[in-house]
Write a protein that holds these residues in place. Structure first.
Motif, PDB file in Angstrom:
ATOM      1  N   GLY A  24      61.165  14.054  48.535  1.00 47.16           N
ATOM      2  CA  GLY A  24      62.389  13.946  49.318  1.00 47.16           C
ATOM      3  C   GLY A  24      62.130  14.076  50.808  1.00 47.16           C
ATOM      4  O   GLY A  24      62.775  13.399  51.626  1.00 47.16           O
ATOM      5  N   CYS A  25      61.186  14.918  51.157  1.00 43.15           N
ATOM      6  CA  CYS A  25      60.820  15.055  52.571  1.00 43.15           C
ATOM      7  C   CYS A  25      60.102  13.799  53.072  1.00 43.15           C
ATOM      8  O   CYS A  25      60.268  13.391  54.231  1.00 43.15           O
ATOM      9  N   ALA A  40      62.914  15.654  58.045  1.00 49.65           N
ATOM     10  CA  ALA A  40      62.621  16.767  57.139  1.00 49.65           C
ATOM     11  C   ALA A  40      62.012  17.960  57.867  1.00 49.65           C
ATOM     12  O   ALA A  40      61.587  18.930  57.224  1.00 49.65           O
ATOM     13  N   SER A  41      61.972  17.942  59.174  1.00 47.34           N
ATOM     14  CA  SER A  41      61.315  19.025  59.912  1.00 47.34           C
ATOM     15  C   SER A  41      61.855  20.417  59.596  1.00 47.34           C
ATOM     16  O   SER A  41      61.083  21.393  59.613  1.00 47.34           O
ATOM     17  N   PRO A  42      63.151  20.597  59.249  1.00 49.46           N
ATOM     18  CA  PRO A  42      63.605  21.947  58.883  1.00 49.46           C
ATOM     19  C   PRO A  42      62.917  22.504  57.636  1.00 49.46           C
ATOM     20  O   PRO A  42      62.947  23.718  57.410  1.00 49.46           O
ATOM     21  N   ALA A  43      62.314  21.623  56.841  1.00 52.70           N
ATOM     22  CA  ALA A  43      61.638  22.074  55.623  1.00 52.70           C
ATOM     23  C   ALA A  43      60.143  22.275  55.832  1.00 52.70           C
ATOM     24  O   ALA A  43      59.384  22.438  54.870  1.00 52.70           O
ATOM     25  N   LYS A  44      59.709  22.321  57.083  1.00 48.39           N
ATOM     26  CA  LYS A  44      58.280  22.368  57.398  1.00 48.39           C
ATOM     27  C   LYS A  44      57.569  23.554  56.746  1.00 48.39           C
ATOM     28  O   LYS A  44      56.473  23.411  56.195  1.00 48.39           O
ATOM     29  N   SER A  45      58.177  24.733  56.769  1.00 48.45           N
ATOM     30  CA  SER A  45      57.503  25.911  56.208  1.00 48.45           C
ATOM     31  C   SER A  45      57.324  25.782  54.697  1.00 48.45           C
ATOM     32  O   SER A  45      56.297  26.186  54.141  1.00 48.45           O
ATOM     33  N   SER A  46      58.305  25.205  54.018  1.00 43.37           N
ATOM     34  CA  SER A  46      58.181  25.008  52.558  1.00 43.37           C
ATOM     35  C   SER A  46      57.082  24.007  52.246  1.00 43.37           C
ATOM     36  O   SER A  46      56.329  24.178  51.275  1.00 43.37           O
ATOM     37  N   LEU A  47      56.982  22.975  53.051  1.00 42.92           N
ATOM     38  CA  LEU A  47      55.915  21.993  52.859  1.00 42.92           C
ATOM     39  C   LEU A  47      54.548  22.626  53.092  1.00 42.92           C
ATOM     40  O   LEU A  47      53.585  22.350  52.361  1.00 42.92           O
ATOM     41  N   GLU A  48      54.442  23.473  54.086  1.00 41.68           N
ATOM     42  CA  GLU A  48      53.167  24.132  54.378  1.00 41.68           C
ATOM     43  C   GLU A  48      52.735  25.019  53.222  1.00 41.68           C
ATOM     44  O   GLU A  48      51.529  25.122  52.919  1.00 41.68           O
ATOM     45  N   GLU A  49      53.686  25.649  52.554  1.00 46.57           N
ATOM     46  CA  GLU A  49      53.350  26.448  51.371  1.00 46.57           C
ATOM     47  C   GLU A  49      52.770  25.562  50.266  1.00 46.57           C
ATOM     48  O   GLU A  49      51.868  25.972  49.532  1.00 46.57           O
ATOM     49  N   LEU A  50      53.289  24.319  50.140  1.00 48.12           N
ATOM     50  CA  LEU A  50      52.809  23.404  49.097  1.00 48.12           C
ATOM     51  C   LEU A  50      51.377  22.943  49.345  1.00 48.12           C
ATOM     52  O   LEU A  50      50.714  22.458  48.420  1.00 48.12           O
ATOM     53  N   LEU A  51      50.882  23.086  50.562  1.00 47.89           N
ATOM     54  CA  LEU A  51      49.483  22.718  50.819  1.00 47.89           C
ATOM     55  C   LEU A  51      48.530  23.578  50.000  1.00 47.89           C
ATOM     56  O   LEU A  51      47.367  23.210  49.805  1.00 47.89           O
ATOM     57  N   LYS A  52      49.019  24.722  49.498  1.00 43.86           N
ATOM     58  CA  LYS A  52      48.193  25.623  48.681  1.00 43.86           C
ATOM     59  C   LYS A  52      48.560  25.528  47.202  1.00 43.86           C
ATOM     60  O   LYS A  52      48.125  26.352  46.395  1.00 43.86           O
ATOM     61  N   ASP A  53      49.379  24.550  46.833  1.00 39.46           N
ATOM     62  CA  ASP A  53      49.835  24.401  45.452  1.00 39.46           C
ATOM     63  C   ASP A  53      48.650  24.172  44.516  1.00 39.46           C
ATOM     64  O   ASP A  53      47.618  23.625  44.919  1.00 39.46           O
ATOM     65  N   TYR A  55      52.633  15.167  57.875  1.00 41.51           N
ATOM     66  CA  TYR A  55      52.079  14.216  58.845  1.00 41.51           C
ATOM     67  C   TYR A  55      53.179  13.351  59.453  1.00 41.51           C
ATOM     68  O   TYR A  55      53.119  12.996  60.644  1.00 41.51           O
ATOM     69  N   LEU A  56      54.188  12.995  58.623  1.00 42.57           N
ATOM     70  CA  LEU A  56      55.299  12.193  59.146  1.00 42.57           C
ATOM     71  C   LEU A  56      56.183  12.993  60.090  1.00 42.57           C
ATOM     72  O   LEU A  56      56.854  12.427  60.955  1.00 42.57           O
ATOM     73  N   ILE A  57      56.171  14.314  59.930  1.00 42.59           N
ATOM     74  CA  ILE A  57      56.928  15.183  60.843  1.00 42.59           C
ATOM     75  C   ILE A  57      56.163  15.367  62.146  1.00 42.59           C
ATOM     76  O   ILE A  57      56.718  15.210  63.242  1.00 42.59           O
ATOM     77  N   ARG A  58      54.862  15.661  62.002  1.00 40.65           N
ATOM     78  CA  ARG A  58      54.019  15.843  63.192  1.00 40.65           C
ATOM     79  C   ARG A  58      52.568  15.508  62.825  1.00 40.65           C
ATOM     80  O   ARG A  58      51.881  16.295  62.172  1.00 40.65           O
TER      81      ARG A  58
END
Length: 617
Positions: free
Chosen positions: A514-515, A522-535, A549-552
């Motif tokens: 969805g992001c 989707a930038s407001p969800a950045k912290s949740s996405l960063e957590e998924l980098l360790k999924d 990457y699409l956010i920044r």
């Protein structure tokens, strides 16, 4: 049980002349990659298909027959079992995953009932196992004439003449040298009537003119098989089917859920003594909806065999015919990974209306596998786009971020050129068909909502069906989440963040997707996405990195995707990583040593990507 009762009732009321021991032979003639629209009997005035047209005049001709999938192996797996590919886990092109033992091929039931079953010669069922083992005889020498005396036969002849590759330059030259097609097209390319979905480029006209000749060559081969049956004195005892394996052959046909990719010729000649009350009359034309999922139950019904309850199709002929629902149930359509190119589209059609949902709108509508670019018209369309010479109405195929939903009024717009999803006049129809598609995906247990890159991590023995059905999979919530995730018009960050924080890995995946659809929104969800980098799951890590990457944009995120290319990565996970780098224009981030190691497996799709990366340098 209900099917058995209905079948018994129809037998009692039928006017079938043949006795219990006089079962019909069944001959299936199939062709490849040709939509119904290429044939004279389906209204094409430029076609030259006299034998198919004559067969149609003697047969039941179905105006609304559909391949559930617009590609061969996936469509064929649905035919083989009478079960939708996304139900059994065969929706990804040439994946050959394990399916449950209960999804037994229809041919096994026929052989158990005493039929001699031959296949000359193609299998390609997309299912793990020995495809040829299902048949009494399989291969170039397989033929019904070799049957034991007194046995009825079921025989398939698959004609490859009209395959997509017939428009590859080398194959055109080869067919001309063999005399299969003329050196100069029968129709002057300037006189070809191009559909409105195509730019008027010389390559489209020439490819069309050549393919008309190819279809005429196919017509002659079909005529030869019919003559052979007649000469053997078997025509009056044989039910003949002719159909193609899906649509095609020009761009936006094969691999696409539009009418051009899924509407196929379906012509069935039924001798009088094998006709039943309640069937469409033979000969006649009918608007009754039929699809490939219906073929297995139909052939069992014709042979007088009870249809297993797990089959999802409807017997449309024979003693066990089931009349269509009132109103008719729409045909379910699906398209997922095609070779190395990711994707997930779902659709339904009523014959009059078609609704298509693209669950990965962050990808261009044009499928990104290399194979179809062997056709000149595909290459010409892309060149025109890249050069800036393409009229605006033909550009959307190449762009990402296009609408996730499409609604077509097919009877008014037969080439489905006008998307009515946001048209207020069709709002009620769009809502209705969206709900029907959603309900259908839940009803059939659509395994497409589980990313293929996650399958090896979730399963033992690669049986994704068992995983989903033995673990109380939350079908409704995940299908609903997939609809939310693919709708960039509705920004629902709280829903996506809740999904990414879920205990369920597939919910986390769709939160990240969805992001992707929202890109920088989707930038407001950045912290949740960063957590998924360790999924723990590669699909979630890769998708999160892509979204971030699409956010920044950052090199660190590209490196995180490259880091997924480990020796123990599954082929789907490695393919997803490479596919993602391709989307981001970062093919140079993977070093030659890694590409060489991945490319050693020529049959893997990660290997195909590695080859493409290497060739791009």
């Amino acid at each position: 049980m209900l099917r058995t009762i209905v079948g018994f009732a129809i037998v009692c009321l039928s006017t079938l002349v043949a006795g219990a021991d006089d079962r019909p032979n069944i001959l299936w003639i199939t062709s490849e990659d040709n939509s119904a629209s290429w044939l004279g009997c389906y209204g094409n005035e430029q076609a030259k298909t006299p034998r198919i047209d004559a067969l149609s005049r003697e047969s039941i001709t179905f105006n609304h027959a559909y391949s559930n999938a617009p590609v061969c192996a996936v469509a064929r797996s649905t035919i083989l079992t009478g079960v939708y590919a996304p139900t059994q886990g065969t929706q990804h092109m040439r994946s050959r995953h394990v399916i449950p033992e209960m999804f037994r091929p229809y041919v096994c039931y026929l052989r158990d009932a005493g039929y001699y079953c031959t296949n000359n010669a193609k299998t390609d069922y997309n299912i793990r196992g020995n495809d040829g083992s299902y048949w009494d005889a399989n291969g170039g020498n397989a033929h019904y004439r070799n049957r034991p005396e007194g046995k009825p036969f079921f025989a398939i002849f698959n004609l490859t003449t009209s395959h997509e590759s017939s428009l590859f330059a080398g194959n055109i030259a080869g067919k001309r040298k063999q005399g299969l097609i003329p050196k100069t097209p029968r129709i002057d390319p300037a006189d070809v009537k191009l559909p409105p979905i195509y730019p008027d480029l010389p390559e489209f006209r020439e490819d069309s003119a050549i393919y008309y000749d190819v279809v005429t060559a196919l017509d002659k081969q079909i005529g030869k098989l019919l003559d052979e049956l007649e000469a053997a004195g078997l025509a009056d005892n044989t039910i003949v089917f002719y159909y193609s394996d899906h649509g095609g052959i020009l761009p936006r046909t094969k691999r696409y859920l539009q009418e051009t990719g899924t509407n196929v010729p379906m012509i069935v000649r039924v001798p009088e003594k094998f006709q039943y009350k309640g069937e469409p009359a033979c000969p006649s034309r009918t608007d009754e909806l039929v699809a490939f999922v219906d073929l297995a139950p139909t052939v069992l019904s014709i042979a007088g065999i009870d249809v297993p309850d797990h089959m999802q199709g409807r017997a449309f002929l024979g003693s066990g015919r089931v009349a269509p629902a009132n109103p008719e149930k729409p045909v379910f359509l699906f398209a997922d990974r095609f070779d190395e190119a990711m994707g997930m589209d779902r659709g339904i059609t009523t014959g009059e209306y078609r609704y298509i949902r693209n669950f990965y709108p962050h990808l261009p509508a044009a499928k990104q596998n290399e194979y179809p670019f062997g056709i000149a018209s595909w290459r010409a369309w892309l060149r025109a786009m890249d050069s800036g010479d393409l009229p605006a109405q033909f550009q959307s195929l190449w762009k990402s971020g296009e609408p996730a939903a499409a609604l077509f009024h097919t009877t008014v717009d037969p080439w489905e050129a006008n998307n009515l999803d946001k048209n207020p006049q069709y709002a009620e129809q769009a809502v209705k068909m969206r709900k029907t598609l959603r309900d259908t995906m839940i009803e059939v247990g659509d395994l497409g909502v589980i990313p293929e890159a996650m399958w090896a991590e979730l399963t033992t023995n690669d049986n994704i069906y068992r995983y989903a059905h033995e673990n109380e999979f939350p079908w409704e919530s995940i299908v609903d989440l997939a609809f939310v995730a693919s709708d960039a018009y509705v920004i629902n960050i709280p829903r996506l963040e809740a999904a990414m924080q879920s205990d369920h890995p597939v919910e986390r995946y769709w939160g990240a997707v969805g992001c992707l659809a929202l890109a920088d929104k989707a930038s407001p969800a950045k912290s949740s996405l960063e957590e998924l980098l360790k999924d723990r799951h590669a699909a979630n890590r890769i998708t999160a990195a892509h979204s971030l990457y699409l956010i920044r944009p950052s090199d660190a995120l590209l490196d995180a995707i490259v880091a997924e290319l480990t020796p123990d990565a599954s082929d789907p996970a490695a393919s997803l990583a490479l596919h993602t780098l391709y989307q981001l224009g970062a093919t140079d981030r993977v070093d030659d040593k890694t590409l060489k190691a991945i490319g050693k497996s020529k049959k893997s799709y990660a290997g195909r990507w590695a080859k493409r990366f290497t060739n791009d340098r």
